[in-house]
Design a protein around this motif. Structure first.
Motif, PDB file in Angstrom:
ATOM      1  N   GLU A  88      21.098  15.431   7.286  1.00 37.04           N
ATOM      2  CA  GLU A  88      20.224  14.832   7.968  1.00 37.04           C
ATOM      3  C   GLU A  88      19.414  15.572   9.284  1.00 37.04           C
ATOM      4  O   GLU A  88      18.300  15.504   9.359  1.00 37.04           O
ATOM      5  N   ARG A  91      16.686  17.122   7.133  1.00 33.33           N
ATOM      6  CA  ARG A  91      15.743  16.295   6.859  1.00 33.33           C
ATOM      7  C   ARG A  91      14.841  16.113   8.254  1.00 33.33           C
ATOM      8  O   ARG A  91      13.639  15.963   7.978  1.00 33.33           O
ATOM      9  N   GLU A  95      10.878  16.680   8.673  1.00 33.69           N
ATOM     10  CA  GLU A  95       9.966  15.485   8.754  1.00 33.69           C
ATOM     11  C   GLU A  95       9.328  15.265  10.228  1.00 33.69           C
ATOM     12  O   GLU A  95       8.326  14.926  10.276  1.00 33.69           O
ATOM     13  N   PRO A 403      11.169   9.370   3.184  1.00 34.57           N
ATOM     14  CA  PRO A 403      11.182   9.774   4.514  1.00 34.57           C
ATOM     15  C   PRO A 403      11.280   8.817   5.598  1.00 34.57           C
ATOM     16  O   PRO A 403      10.699   7.790   5.306  1.00 34.57           O
TER      17      PRO A 403
END
Length: 531
Positions: A88, A91, A95, A403
């Motif tokens: 995470e 990610r 993002e 996302p």
């Protein structure tokens, strides 16, 4: 109805809440509640979030600002938590650039002290394997002196660098809420849930009270998700076992020039062997954190104690002896309460740092309560809650890997550097074009020595659901932490800019300013001296 998300919109929206057929009501406006709302809205659920005070008022604006994989959890055998955290973290780095940013961490090693370079390097090898990339390197003592000037010298063997990430936790909550609202969700602060409504043994709604006016109403829902952090047991059935152990973590914020660090430094405190961090954040330097049982009233903002202040200053003296940091150097403080799940009965006899940071779900018909958990893993936690709610509604919820943040087209903002635009894009996401309009109107000047633009203050006052002055200065922006005395010298200019946008009369502004000054003095200044 007003297009802006503000107090006027709130007044118009409140009367119609009870007539809506809500699929899901989420209680709690921290990162966990925001994540649940975002995932539900993305799937087309008719969903509403209720926050009794302000978004990110609790732990989600008072964390250590780290989006990390939890290196310490490997040593405790919490493999799944570490794996989910590093995934995470990657990610969020991809993002949300500008909001979640990579940060190099250094762990110095000393002769005869734990952890040694080999042991720590071995842990990092496992850590990097879970992340899928190598991100650590050993530096000898000569190089370490260049990387961390002023670090304690006696017995220094060198240090190991590794990669994690930092964020502005309150702005992260606001961006997740913005994504949920863009997909049709409704989020309102200042609404306190007084009790759960039950019918035939099943939760079917909530009774709420407007914290601003005292008005009450009831709302129905097909499913309820409770994500109230340290307050998670408040709405549980009376016969349910008490399992939360509230743990307080306190922090000091120093001017960047007073203890300049280019990267985060992690080291073991000489008093108890706990890891302590010193790291750069928003142009200042953070020292944290403590970890002890929080026995004060949860309905009051947590505050640092004299003992915690002494402990953190001792950490500075231990690792940066030449800096001679004292209490007089502290810009501000903050303390957050971690909602850690312990065994039955809540408080255990073991050390707070030994408690697991894993989350659990408590379920009853129609209601799912999320207890525990971490900021970094808010997305998979949210999906797990939705899966439990979906099972009650006959809906299948899959983790499709979509996302959290929708991609945004780049926006050119004349007069600002690329770094400033990146920062604004990270903090405001979908709202960046509107923030750019305020920059065009007001210019690109920052407030004092902070990186916050006056234009950001204006936009927050207009369109980010500010109900009180502390919402604006402690969470929408962090000026109350980053500027001396809670930004006291800038309050007249802030008033000129924001009072008309908030539509507060003079009496309201003066009351808000006094409330804010009192709050800052009690909860963000140095603790009172006790015998």
């Amino acid at each position: 109805m007003s297009q802006d998300w503000n107090g006027q919109w709130r007044q118009q929206a409140l009367p119609g809440l009870g007539a809506q057929p809500w699929d899901l009501i989420v209680i709690g406006g921290g990162i966990s509640g925001a994540g649940i709302l975002r995932e539900a809205a993305r799937r087309g659920w008719r969903c509403l979030l209720l926050e009794q005070r302000d978004f990110a008022w609790g732990t989600s604006s008072r964390s250590s600002k780290m989006v990390h994989g939890g290196l310490r959890y490997i040593a405790k055998g919490q493999w799944r938590l570490t794996r989910d955290s590093v995934r995470e973290r990657q990610r969020l780095l991809q993002e949300a650039p500008g909001l979640v940013e990579p940060m190099s961490f250094l762990m110095p090693h000393y002769r005869g002290k734990f952890p040694g370079p080999k042991v720590f390097g071995g842990l990092l090898t496992l850590y990097d394997a879970l992340a899928g990339r190598r991100n650590h390197c050993f530096h000898d003592a000569v190089h370490l002196r260049f990387l961390a000037p002023g670090v304690k010298e006696p017995g220094l063997l060198g240090g190991t660098s590794f990669l994690d990430a930092l964020t502005d936790d309150a702005r992260l909550v606001m961006r997740v809420l913005a994504e949920a609202r863009a997909d049709g969700a409704v989020a309102i602060n200042g609404l306190r849930v007084t009790r759960l409504l039950r019918e035939n043994g099943r939760v079917c709604g909530v009774a709420i009270e407007d914290s601003e006016t005292g008005a009450v109403q009831t709302l129905g829902c097909a499913a309820l998700a409770v994500a109230t952090g340290a307050w998670a047991e408040r709405l549980r059935p009376a016969q349910a076992p008490r399992q939360l152990r509230p743990l307080r973590g306190s922090h000091l914020l120093l001017p960047g020039w007073r203890l300049p660090v280019a990267q985060a430094l992690s080291f073991m405190h000489a008093e108890d062997g706990r890891p302590v961090f010193v790291f750069p954040w928003e142009g200042a330097t953070v020292v944290g954190t403590t970890d002890l049982d929080h026995r004060d009233d949860l309905d009051q903002s947590a505050s640092i104690s004299q003992e915690e202040l002494r402990y953190l200053l001792a950490a500075c003296a231990q690792q940066f002896p030449q800096a001679q940091v004292s209490a007089a150097d502290v810009l501000s403080t903050w303390a957050g309460v971690r909602p850690v799940v312990a065994g039955a009965g809540g408080e255990q006899q073991g050390k707070p740092s030994n408690e697991t940071r894993e989350h659990v779900l408590w379920q009853e018909p129609g209601c799912v309560t999320l207890a525990g958990g971490k900021l970094t893993t808010f997305r998979p936690q949210a999906i797990e809650v939705l899966q439990a709610c979906g099972a009650m509604l006959g809906r299948n919820v899959e983790d499709d890997g979509e996302p959290v943040f929708a991609p945004q087209a780049p926006v050119d903002i004349p007069g600002l550097s690329a770094a400033q635009v990146r920062r604004l894009a990270g903090r405001h996401g979908r709202d960046l074009p509107r923030v750019a309009q305020r920059v065009a109107e007001l210019g690109g000047d920052c407030v004092g020595a902070s990186d916050t633009l006056w234009a950001e203050l204006a936009f927050a006052a207009e369109a980010e659901m500010v109900l009180h002055l502390d919402d604006l200065l402690l969470r929408r922006t962090r000026l109350g932490l980053l500027l001396a005395e809670g930004a006291a010298q800038y309050l007249p200019a802030i008033r000129r800019l924001c009072q008309p946008r908030l539509r507060w009369d003079d009496a309201r502004w003066l009351a808000e300013e006094q409330r804010y000054r009192d709050l800052w003095q009690r909860h963000h200044s140095l603790p009172p001296v006790t015998d």
